[in-house]
Design a protein around this motif. Sequence first.
Motif, short mmCIF file in Angstrom:
data_model
loop_
_atom_site.label_atom_id
_atom_site.label_comp_id
_atom_site.label_asym_id
_atom_site.label_seq_id
_atom_site.Cartn_x
_atom_site.Cartn_y
_atom_site.Cartn_z
N VAL A 79 0.87 -1.18 0.00
CA VAL A 79 0.00 0.00 0.00
C VAL A 79 0.90 1.22 0.00
N PRO A 80 0.63 2.23 -0.83
CA PRO A 80 1.49 3.42 -0.87
C PRO A 80 1.65 4.06 0.51
N GLU A 81 2.82 4.63 0.73
CA GLU A 81 3.13 5.20 2.04
C GLU A 81 2.16 6.29 2.46
N ASP A 82 1.63 7.04 1.48
CA ASP A 82 0.73 8.15 1.82
C ASP A 82 -0.74 7.75 1.79
N SER A 83 -1.02 6.47 1.65
CA SER A 83 -2.41 6.02 1.57
C SER A 83 -3.11 6.20 2.91
N PRO A 84 -4.34 6.74 2.91
CA PRO A 84 -5.08 6.86 4.18
C PRO A 84 -5.44 5.51 4.77
N GLN A 85 -5.39 4.44 3.96
CA GLN A 85 -5.67 3.10 4.49
C GLN A 85 -4.53 2.55 5.34
N ARG A 86 -3.35 3.11 5.19
CA ARG A 86 -2.24 2.66 6.03
C ARG A 86 -2.61 2.92 7.48
N PHE A 87 -2.42 1.91 8.34
CA PHE A 87 -2.83 2.04 9.73
C PHE A 87 -2.04 3.12 10.46
N GLY A 88 -0.77 3.24 10.14
CA GLY A 88 0.02 4.29 10.75
C GLY A 88 -0.55 5.66 10.42
N ASN A 89 -0.96 5.87 9.17
CA ASN A 89 -1.54 7.15 8.77
C ASN A 89 -2.88 7.38 9.47
N TRP A 90 -3.69 6.33 9.59
CA TRP A 90 -4.98 6.45 10.27
C TRP A 90 -4.78 6.84 11.73
N LEU A 91 -3.82 6.21 12.40
CA LEU A 91 -3.56 6.53 13.79
C LEU A 91 -2.97 7.93 13.96
N ARG A 92 -2.16 8.35 13.01
CA ARG A 92 -1.63 9.70 13.08
C ARG A 92 -2.76 10.71 13.00
#
Length: 252
Positions: A79-92
């Motif tokens: 999954v791309p690093e900037d994807s909103p589906q990335r869990f790290g991005n969601w938690l941020r």
Amino acid sequence: MTTTLPLRVQVEADRGAMGRAAAGAIATAIQTRLALQSQLRMVFAAAPSQLETLTALAATPGVDWSRITAFHMDEYLDVPEDSPQRFGNWLRATLFDQLPFGAVHLIEPGEDPWRAARRYAAELATAPIDLVCLGIGDNGHLAFNDPPVADLNDPQEVKVVELDDACRRQQVNDGCFATLAEVPTRAITLTVPRLMAAEQLFCVAPGARKRESVRRALTDPISAACPATALRTHPSCRLFLDQESAAGLEDT
């Protein structure tokens, strides 16, 4: 309704009340521990089922987030690093960027996910994990330890896994992806023993789709057939439900 066996279960009227109750319990645990120790380390799940709890927790006064180091428990591969589906991005977006954490360690799969898993395991192992905020999957998984690959005695602490179809369908049902074809097939996850090694667990599982996995977690034999049954082996685990996920438990 609150019970203490086989673990402490608290049922609230709806998702909002459940989230506030769970957040209050988590905040109290944080404050109690920080009165006795200088720093605290926490692991957070990332899923829509956790939103009410994390939103209420972020709004809770009196928590010294600057003394807390945060981790998360799983991350998609491919999954791309900037994807909103990335869990790290969601938690941020939901928590980490809203509060002045002392440190936040995200799972960064990079080009070598097994190396990333080993690196994350080493970071987790530098000191005890005090609290884990987690959920239960529709198929009974904990983190991304699905029934086909879960190992309740896993010698590894963080690993690369293949996601089963039920787990991937949950991501569509949760609204994270539009179609099953879009859902990644691989992820990095903390293992069940790594989660169970924490001092305290706070599990939040709202909604009708969690009803069967919650029932199994509380009544099935403890085994990898329903990884969430491992919660009953932990000496300090609280499970927060709403009326929908708790429906029928009185008959078990």
